[in-house]
Design a protein around this motif. Structure first.
Motif, PDB file in Angstrom:
ATOM      1  N   THR A  42       1.034  -1.331  -0.177  1.00 26.76           N
ATOM      2  CA  THR A  42       0.189   0.024   0.149  1.00 26.76           C
ATOM      3  C   THR A  42       0.667   1.206   0.523  1.00 26.76           C
ATOM      4  O   THR A  42       2.165   0.856   1.131  1.00 26.76           O
ATOM      5  N   LEU A  43       0.553   2.236  -0.755  1.00 27.20           N
ATOM      6  CA  LEU A  43       1.466   3.445  -0.603  1.00 27.20           C
ATOM      7  C   LEU A  43       0.699   4.596   0.118  1.00 27.20           C
ATOM      8  O   LEU A  43      -0.712   5.056  -0.619  1.00 27.20           O
ATOM      9  N   GLY A  44       0.710   4.747   1.533  1.00 28.65           N
ATOM     10  CA  GLY A  44      -0.258   5.763   1.850  1.00 28.65           C
ATOM     11  C   GLY A  44       0.387   7.229   1.489  1.00 28.65           C
ATOM     12  O   GLY A  44      -0.845   7.653   3.304  1.00 28.65           O
ATOM     13  N   ASP A  45       1.245   7.795   1.561  1.00 23.56           N
ATOM     14  CA  ASP A  45       1.780   9.075   1.601  1.00 23.56           C
ATOM     15  C   ASP A  45       0.959   9.501  -0.183  1.00 23.56           C
ATOM     16  O   ASP A  45       1.616  10.062  -1.461  1.00 23.56           O
ATOM     17  N   VAL A  46      -1.042   9.684  -0.092  1.00 23.12           N
ATOM     18  CA  VAL A  46      -1.529  10.420  -0.932  1.00 23.12           C
ATOM     19  C   VAL A  46      -1.895  11.693  -0.838  1.00 23.12           C
ATOM     20  O   VAL A  46      -2.106  12.097  -0.336  1.00 23.12           O
ATOM     21  N   LEU A  47      -0.522  12.590  -2.061  1.00 23.11           N
ATOM     22  CA  LEU A  47      -0.645  14.254  -1.720  1.00 23.11           C
ATOM     23  C   LEU A  47      -2.100  14.528  -2.478  1.00 23.11           C
ATOM     24  O   LEU A  47      -3.018  15.661  -1.707  1.00 23.11           O
TER      25      LEU A  47
END
Length: 123
Positions: A34-39
């Motif tokens: 999961t890529l949690g750093d969503v801008l």
């Protein structure tokens, strides 16, 4: 729906079904991450994550580094292949799971001594 995510110091615009090439990440082919750093998301919601699957761990094309100082017989030739990970975006917008903060155990209070402080005698 699309999202802008940050990984490896770079930003990527992703949507479900996209394949992206990012800097090397830990994991084997087929693993889900999961890529949690969503801008940013196209819907404007916050607290979302992006689910991705690792397709392959690969190397980029070789880059030749050549150094030369004229009239000094100095020539150095070196090559470099950057390692990267190929990701397949599975879904965009899964709600981020927030872990509950662990509760702190109450510390037992020290009993106060009712006796008067002991005076030190100078001998």
């Amino acid at each position: 729906m699309f999202a802008i995510v940050r990984t490896g110091g770079k930003q990527y615009r992703v949507a479900a079904g996209d394949k992206i090439v990012v800097d090397r990440m830990d994991g084997e082919a087929g693993a889900r991450i999961t890529l949690g750093d969503v801008l940013f998301t196209s819907t404007g919601e916050s607290g979302l994550t992006v689910a991705a699957e690792i397709v392959a761990q690969a190397k980029a094309d070789k880059v030749i580094v050549f150094k030369k100082k004229r009239r000094h017989n100095y020539r150095r030739r070196n090559g470099h292949r950057q390692q990267h990970t190929i990701l397949q975006i599975v879904s965009v917008g899964a709600a981020e799971e927030k872990k509950a903060a662990p509760k702190k155990a109450a510390k037992p209070k020290a009993e106060k001594a009712d006796a008067a402080p002991v005076e030190a005698s100078a001998e």
